[in-house]
Design a protein around this motif. Structure first.
Motif, short mmCIF file in Angstrom:
data_model
loop_
_atom_site.label_atom_id
_atom_site.label_comp_id
_atom_site.label_asym_id
_atom_site.label_seq_id
_atom_site.Cartn_x
_atom_site.Cartn_y
_atom_site.Cartn_z
N ALA A 11 56.38 4.15 -19.96
CA ALA A 11 56.85 4.91 -18.48
C ALA A 11 57.83 5.37 -18.41
N ARG A 12 57.88 6.64 -17.77
CA ARG A 12 59.02 7.30 -17.59
C ARG A 12 59.28 7.31 -16.03
N PHE A 13 60.31 6.91 -15.50
CA PHE A 13 60.54 6.87 -13.97
C PHE A 13 61.81 7.83 -13.97
N GLU A 14 61.56 8.78 -13.24
CA GLU A 14 62.42 9.81 -12.66
C GLU A 14 63.03 9.47 -11.40
N VAL A 15 64.14 9.35 -11.47
CA VAL A 15 64.87 8.48 -10.10
C VAL A 15 65.69 9.47 -9.43
N GLU A 16 65.58 9.85 -8.18
CA GLU A 16 66.53 10.80 -7.55
C GLU A 16 67.17 10.29 -6.22
N ASN A 17 68.30 10.18 -6.07
CA ASN A 17 68.90 9.78 -5.01
C ASN A 17 68.93 10.80 -3.79
N ASP A 18 67.91 10.59 -2.86
CA ASP A 18 67.68 11.82 -1.85
C ASP A 18 68.42 11.08 -0.48
N GLN A 20 72.13 9.12 1.37
CA GLN A 20 73.47 9.59 1.46
C GLN A 20 74.50 8.58 0.90
N TYR A 21 73.95 7.57 0.58
CA TYR A 21 74.66 6.52 -0.06
C TYR A 21 74.42 6.06 -1.65
N GLY A 46 72.13 12.96 -4.09
CA GLY A 46 71.70 14.35 -4.86
C GLY A 46 71.40 14.09 -6.29
N GLU A 47 72.01 13.08 -7.05
CA GLU A 47 71.99 12.70 -8.42
C GLU A 47 70.77 12.45 -8.86
#
Length: 83
Positions: A11-18, A20-21, A46-47
């Motif tokens: 599995a490929r987990f694409e993680v984005e912090n949308d 503010q913390y 945003g990373e």
């Protein structure tokens, strides 16, 4: 975090912090008698990061390991099924 069922060994987990913390994504469980943890780095707002894992069928715990985020409900399960 949502519950996920994956019909594959990899599995490929694409993680984005949308948010503010800072956040991260951690997957943990047992393989035989051995415990494991796999995680992304801590992501600032945003990373993005990618976590690719190959696991046998089973149910594993997923959570955010930053601070008290898991206790605040940022957790769920990921189930790998035979492809």
């Amino acid at each position: 975090m949502q519950t996920a069922t994956i019909k594959a060994a990899t599995a490929r987990f694409e993680v984005e912090n949308d948010g503010q913390y800072p956040h991260a994504f951690k997957l943990e469980g047992k393989l035989g008698n051995q415990s494991f943890e796999l995680a992304t780095p801590v992501l600032r707002a945003g990373e993005k990061s990618v976590l690719i894992v190959k696991l046998p069928p089973g149910t594993y715990e997923a959570d955010c390991p930053v601070g008290d985020h898991e206790m605040r409900g940022m957790k769920n399960t990921v189930t790998f099924q035979k492809p």
